[in-house]
Design an enzyme around this catalytic site. Structure first.
Site, mmCIF file in Angstrom:
data_model
loop_
_atom_site.group_PDB
_atom_site.id
_atom_site.type_symbol
_atom_site.label_atom_id
_atom_site.label_comp_id
_atom_site.label_asym_id
_atom_site.label_seq_id
_atom_site.Cartn_x
_atom_site.Cartn_y
_atom_site.Cartn_z
ATOM 1 N N ASP A 204 -11.593 -5.672 -2.616
ATOM 2 C CA ASP A 204 -12.463 -6.848 -2.551
ATOM 3 C C ASP A 204 -13.834 -6.409 -2.072
ATOM 4 O O ASP A 204 -13.992 -5.329 -1.506
ATOM 5 C CB ASP A 204 -11.888 -7.900 -1.592
ATOM 6 C CG ASP A 204 -11.747 -7.361 -0.175
ATOM 7 O OD1 ASP A 204 -12.669 -7.571 0.622
ATOM 8 O OD2 ASP A 204 -10.719 -6.710 0.121
ATOM 9 N N MET B 233 -9.147 -2.254 8.500
ATOM 10 C CA MET B 233 -8.597 -2.627 9.801
ATOM 11 C C MET B 233 -7.813 -1.531 10.523
ATOM 12 O O MET B 233 -7.282 -1.790 11.609
ATOM 13 C CB MET B 233 -7.714 -3.873 9.650
ATOM 14 C CG MET B 233 -8.478 -5.098 9.164
ATOM 15 S SD MET B 233 -7.439 -6.572 8.926
ATOM 16 C CE MET B 233 -6.952 -6.926 10.613
ATOM 17 N N GLU B 234 -7.736 -0.315 9.956
ATOM 18 C CA GLU B 234 -6.908 0.719 10.590
ATOM 19 C C GLU B 234 -7.538 2.105 10.695
ATOM 20 O O GLU B 234 -7.175 2.886 11.577
ATOM 21 C CB GLU B 234 -5.569 0.888 9.833
ATOM 22 C CG GLU B 234 -4.658 -0.299 9.843
ATOM 23 C CD GLU B 234 -4.952 -1.293 8.721
ATOM 24 O OE1 GLU B 234 -4.641 -2.477 8.880
ATOM 25 O OE2 GLU B 234 -5.515 -0.853 7.678
ATOM 26 N N ILE C 209 -12.872 -9.292 7.014
ATOM 27 C CA ILE C 209 -14.254 -9.741 6.842
ATOM 28 C C ILE C 209 -14.335 -10.645 5.620
ATOM 29 O O ILE C 209 -14.129 -10.212 4.489
ATOM 30 C CB ILE C 209 -15.211 -8.547 6.719
ATOM 31 C CG1 ILE C 209 -15.081 -7.645 7.957
ATOM 32 C CG2 ILE C 209 -16.651 -9.030 6.561
ATOM 33 C CD1 ILE C 209 -15.307 -8.352 9.280
ATOM 34 N N GLU D 195 0.804 -1.219 0.000
ATOM 35 C CA GLU D 195 0.000 0.000 0.000
ATOM 36 C C GLU D 195 0.837 1.269 0.000
ATOM 37 O O GLU D 195 0.312 2.349 -0.290
ATOM 38 C CB GLU D 195 -0.942 0.001 1.206
ATOM 39 C CG GLU D 195 -1.992 -1.102 1.142
ATOM 40 C CD GLU D 195 -2.819 -1.211 2.406
ATOM 41 O OE1 GLU D 195 -3.969 -1.654 2.308
ATOM 42 O OE2 GLU D 195 -2.312 -0.857 3.489
ATOM 43 N N GLY E 59 -12.426 -3.223 1.932
ATOM 44 C CA GLY E 59 -13.477 -4.098 1.435
ATOM 45 C C GLY E 59 -14.740 -3.296 1.191
ATOM 46 O O GLY E 59 -15.176 -2.533 2.054
#
Length: 232
Positions: A197, A173-174, A152, A12, A78
């Site tokens: 995704d 997640m962050e 997820i 990233e 996501g």
């Protein structure tokens, strides 16, 4: 102006890092911070590591050591909004934890004691991001982004998020941990991520396949946004 940029994973940050001129590297607390100029603008790029604790630690180190005026959180996410597909952009107007629950004490789901229920992104940064999206002719959705220490990947986790946060457009997640730190430091932030995704039972396969696509798109957005913020 100095702009702080935060990504979790090597994939990233690598494209942005390669564009930084006069680059110097600071390694501290398991994080790496790259400072220099991106197209003439002072930047500090953090590779934090994955998850809320890593993100909060890294964001704190970045703010303390580099003193950026604003924070952009970039990377992959996501997709939850039905219109999103791989490579599309999500922009936060708010970030919330999807895995915090102290509702027994009267708090909203996702809210921690002593904190607001959600962390609002900066209006000027949102407007600048939306301008860049129009200029680049990208498909994008603005809205609530939710964060937690889980990838997820299936109906149970997805159903819980959709139940608790029906308006959420993306999950990762962050971002909320970074937003939380920015809130405490009173530093404006925005989350600008690309979809890697759709958060379903195939998301782990899609993530591996399309992370590079998301990284390319998020890098394009961040580079353009930095230019917009620096030069108007």
């Amino acid at each position: 102006m100095k702009i702080g940029i935060i990504g979790a994973m090597e994939e990233e940050v690598t494209l942005l890092r390669d564009k930084i001129e006069n680059r110097q590297t600071l390694t501290l607390g398991g994080c790496e911070i790259y400072t220099g100029q991106l197209n003439g603008t002072d930047v500090a790029l953090l590779k934090s590591g994955i998850g809320k604790v890593a993100a909060a630690l890294g964001a704190t180190l970045l703010l303390e050591h580099c003193k950026p005026d604003v924070i952009i959180n970039t990377g992959s996410a996501g997709g939850l909004a039905s219109t999103l597909k791989v490579g599309d952009i999500v922009v936060s107007d708010e970030a919330r934890y999807h895995d915090a629950d102290v509702t027994a004490f009267g708090y909203e789901y996702g809210q921690l004691p002593g904190c607001p229920a959600g962390f609002k992104a900066d209006d000027k940064l949102i407007a600048a991001a939306e301008y860049c999206i129009r200029e680049l002719n990208l498909n994008a959705v603005r809205g609530l982004i939710v964060s937690g220490d889980a990838f997820i990947n299936g109906s149970v986790g997805l159903a819980k998020i959709r139940h608790n946060f029906p308006n959420a457009v993306a999950v990762e997640m962050e971002a909320t941990a970074i937003a939380h730190v920015c809130y405490n430091f009173k530093v404006p932030f925005v989350v600008v991520r690309a979809i890697s995704d759709v958060a379903d039972q195939q998301s782990h396969l899609n993530f591996d396949e399309f992370l590079a696509v998301a990284a390319k798109q998020s890098t394009l957005m961040v580079e353009t946004l930095v230019q917009k913020l620096a030069h108007g």
